[in-house]
Design an enzyme around this catalytic site. Structure first.
Site, PDB file in Angstrom:
ATOM      1  N   ASP A  88       0.825  -1.200   0.000  1.00  0.00           N
ATOM      2  CA  ASP A  88       0.000   0.000   0.000  1.00  0.00           C
ATOM      3  C   ASP A  88       0.860   1.251   0.000  1.00  0.00           C
ATOM      4  OD1 ASP A  88      -2.515  -1.488   2.115  1.00  0.00           O
ATOM      5  OD2 ASP A  88      -2.379  -1.339  -0.064  1.00  0.00           O
ATOM      6  N   ASP A 122       3.494   6.632  -5.203  1.00  0.00           N
ATOM      7  CA  ASP A 122       3.181   7.133  -6.551  1.00  0.00           C
ATOM      8  C   ASP A 122       2.318   8.388  -6.448  1.00  0.00           C
ATOM      9  OD1 ASP A 122       2.690   3.845  -7.916  1.00  0.00           O
ATOM     10  OD2 ASP A 122       4.334   5.228  -8.303  1.00  0.00           O
ATOM     11  N   GLU A 130       1.251  10.306 -15.405  1.00  0.00           N
ATOM     12  CA  GLU A 130       0.838   8.902 -15.422  1.00  0.00           C
ATOM     13  C   GLU A 130      -0.308   8.665 -14.442  1.00  0.00           C
ATOM     14  OE1 GLU A 130       3.602   6.058 -13.780  1.00  0.00           O
ATOM     15  OE2 GLU A 130       2.765   4.443 -14.971  1.00  0.00           O
ATOM     16  N   GLU A 131      -0.326   9.426 -13.369  1.00  0.00           N
ATOM     17  CA  GLU A 131      -1.319   9.199 -12.316  1.00  0.00           C
ATOM     18  C   GLU A 131      -2.652   9.907 -12.548  1.00  0.00           C
ATOM     19  OE1 GLU A 131      -0.751   6.959  -9.928  1.00  0.00           O
ATOM     20  OE2 GLU A 131       1.232   6.628 -10.793  1.00  0.00           O
ATOM     21  N   ASP A 157       6.202  11.183 -15.199  1.00  0.00           N
ATOM     22  CA  ASP A 157       5.943   9.909 -14.523  1.00  0.00           C
ATOM     23  C   ASP A 157       6.493  10.150 -13.119  1.00  0.00           C
ATOM     24  OD1 ASP A 157       6.002   7.402 -13.443  1.00  0.00           O
ATOM     25  OD2 ASP A 157       7.013   6.450 -15.138  1.00  0.00           O
ATOM     26  N   LEU A 168       6.682   8.505 -10.312  1.00  0.00           N
ATOM     27  CA  LEU A 168       7.543   7.465  -9.740  1.00  0.00           C
ATOM     28  C   LEU A 168       7.618   6.320 -10.743  1.00  0.00           C
ATOM     29  CD1 LEU A 168       8.951   7.826  -7.107  1.00  0.00           C
ATOM     30  CD2 LEU A 168       7.294   6.333  -6.031  1.00  0.00           C
ATOM     31  N   ASP A 169       8.766   6.153 -11.315  1.00  0.00           N
ATOM     32  CA  ASP A 169       8.971   5.116 -12.327  1.00  0.00           C
ATOM     33  C   ASP A 169       9.649   3.917 -11.673  1.00  0.00           C
ATOM     34  OD1 ASP A 169       9.258   4.112 -15.122  1.00  0.00           O
ATOM     35  OD2 ASP A 169      11.372   4.265 -14.586  1.00  0.00           O
ATOM     36  N   GLU A 209       7.493   8.837 -20.561  1.00  0.00           N
ATOM     37  CA  GLU A 209       8.593   7.905 -20.291  1.00  0.00           C
ATOM     38  C   GLU A 209       9.591   7.936 -21.470  1.00  0.00           C
ATOM     39  OE1 GLU A 209       6.877   4.544 -17.252  1.00  0.00           O
ATOM     40  OE2 GLU A 209       6.306   4.254 -19.333  1.00  0.00           O
TER      41      GLU A 209
HETATM   42  P1  AHG Z   1       5.920   2.491 -13.599  1.00  0.00           P
HETATM   43  O1  AHG Z   1       6.450   2.029 -12.276  1.00  0.00           O
HETATM   44  O2  AHG Z   1       5.959   3.988 -13.765  1.00  0.00           O
HETATM   45  O3  AHG Z   1       4.572   1.922 -13.927  1.00  0.00           O
HETATM   46  O4  AHG Z   1       6.914   1.996 -14.764  1.00  0.00           O
HETATM   47  C1  AHG Z   1       7.380   0.691 -14.800  1.00  0.00           C
HETATM   48  C2  AHG Z   1       7.915   0.446 -16.178  1.00  0.00           C
HETATM   49  C3  AHG Z   1       9.379   0.785 -16.393  1.00  0.00           C
HETATM   50  O5  AHG Z   1       9.989   1.558 -15.453  1.00  0.00           O
HETATM   51  C4  AHG Z   1      10.048  -0.547 -16.495  1.00  0.00           C
HETATM   52  O6  AHG Z   1      11.097  -0.494 -17.400  1.00  0.00           O
HETATM   53  C5  AHG Z   1       8.951  -1.452 -16.949  1.00  0.00           C
HETATM   54  O7  AHG Z   1       7.766  -0.932 -16.454  1.00  0.00           O
HETATM   55  C6  AHG Z   1       9.117  -2.848 -16.447  1.00  0.00           C
HETATM   56  O8  AHG Z   1       8.122  -3.647 -17.000  1.00  0.00           O
HETATM   57  P2  AHG Z   1       8.171  -5.235 -16.917  1.00  0.00           P
HETATM   58  O9  AHG Z   1       7.983  -5.588 -15.486  1.00  0.00           O
HETATM   59  O10 AHG Z   1       7.032  -5.682 -17.801  1.00  0.00           O
HETATM   60  O11 AHG Z   1       9.501  -5.673 -17.471  1.00  0.00           O
HETATM   61 MN    MN Z   2       7.170   4.425 -15.454  1.00  0.00          MN
HETATM   62 MN    MN Z   3       5.108   5.509 -12.552  1.00  0.00          MN
END
Ligand code: AHG
Ligand code: MN
Ligand code: MN
Length: 355
Positions: free
Chosen positions: A84, A90, A113-114, A136, A138-139, A295
């Protein structure tokens, strides 16, 4: 539309900043000294970048405390599992960036993104804000639970609509080549903010003892070639033939596989060590998983400005893609130019689709 004087230079500044070599240069000082690189050197972009720098420090503080959630609890007390908290971070990061972007009054609207749709930012006094910001917040956020690096990605554009009225979605649906600035913050073993305004790429490491981002990586250049590839190879059987052939080739050539699962972290490593990052189409995500506007475009601009290449798997330059919707996904191949060229040859040879 005002343009960045160096926007097409794709790399190292032709006129390096006259910076002192023997003392700390903070992000704020660097931004102000860089102002003269713009033909609209009114300090507008300076204000925006400073807002983002402040947001990055606030998010950094919270991300660093994420592991304490089980003993400190989540702020509102309603939820207390780390899952959580990851969700909350995020949202927290999103709110902080939006709040900070109100400081300078230079941003009229955001897309994140949010948020499903764009959000208008209240104006400061009678100021007419000329910029929109996409991010984005928090990536790689699923990495928080396990103490692995996450990031923030941002892209800044000049609005196209009349500054007298509200911004609209077309202000955001611009090609990545129109970005006036782009960057990321990596909350890693140290926290680093990397950005470009179309005049090369510079990185600033946060010194926690003084609470300042300090210039640590001047004029970053990506190695021409690399020995690492970065892709979720777990999806191998769901890749198209050309991608499977390319991945086989990486393995045949003894390239190392590195995949953090946080695009910012993977791209940062590639920027410094060389390599290629791939997120091709899979059966689950036929158009790719990653988002074009907040992204792929900003990271493509950074990598190109550092001398690298960023294309999709139809071999089109990411920064030339015409966005149709805010949360559009795209496939990506980003990294050292020689490695992206090698991939290009595999796609041209094996792709079943017309290119
Ligand atoms: P987010 O946390 O903003 O949703 O982004 C996650 C993205 C990116 O950062 C990462 O390279 C990719 O999702 C990973 O995806 P998989 O787990 O499918 O590999
Ligand atoms: Mn991301
Ligand atoms: Mn994100």
């Amino acid at each position: 539309m005002a343009t960045n004087k160096k926007a097409e230079s794709n790399g190292a500044p032709s006129r390096p900043l006259n910076l002192p070599g023997n003392r700390i240069v903070t992000l704020d000082e660097f931004i102000i000294r860089s102002e003269k690189d713009f033909d609209y050197a009114t300090g507008e972009l300076t204000g925006l970048l400073r807002d983002i720098g402040v947001a990055a420090k606030i998010i950094n503080r919270e991300v660093n405390k994420a592991g304490l959630v089980s003993i400190l609890g989540v702020a509102d007390g309603a939820e207390n599992t780390s899952g959580d908290m990851q969700q909350k971070l995020d949202v927290y990061a999103n709110e902080k960036i939006i709040e900070c972007l109100q400081n300078s009054g230079e941003c009229c609207a955001i897309a994140s993104e949010e948020n499903d749709s764009i959000l208008q930012i209240p104006s400061v006094g009678s100021k007419q804000s000329k910029y929109v910001v996409m991010f984005d917040p928090l990536d790689g956020s699923s990495n928080i639970d396990v103490n692995v690096s996450v990031g923030t990605i941002f892209a800044i554009y000049r609005r196209k609509s009349d500054p007298e009225g509200p911004a609209n979605v077309n202000d955001f649906l611009q090609q990545g080549s129109k970005q006036v600035a782009a960057g990321y913050v990596l909350y890693g073993t140290s926290t680093i903010l990397v950005y470009t305004t179309g005049n090369g790429v510079n990185g600033f490491t946060l010194d926690p003892s003084i609470g300042e981002f300090c210039l640590s990586h001047r004029n970053m250049r990506i190695p021409e070639n690399g020995k690492f590839y970065s892709v979720n190879q777990g999806y191998y059987s769901k890749f198209d033939l050309e991608m499977r052939r390319y991945v086989d080739n990486c393995s045949d050539q003894n390239y190392g596989l590195r995949y953090i699962g946080s695009m910012v972290s993977d791209i940062h490593r590639i920027l410094i060590q060389g390599g290629i990052f791939l997120y091709p189409s899979t059966r689950k995500y036929p158009k790719g998983k990653l988002r074009l506007l907040y992204e792929c475009n900003p990271l493509a601009m950074i990598v190109e400005q550092a001398g690298g290449t960023a294309i999709n798997t139809q071999l089109k330059r990411i920064l030339d893609m015409d966005p149709k919707e805010l949360h559009q996904r795209c496939t990506v191949a980003i990294g050292s130019p020689a490695m992206v060229e090698e991939l290009r040859a595999f796609i041209e040879r094996y792709s079943a689709l017309p290119l």
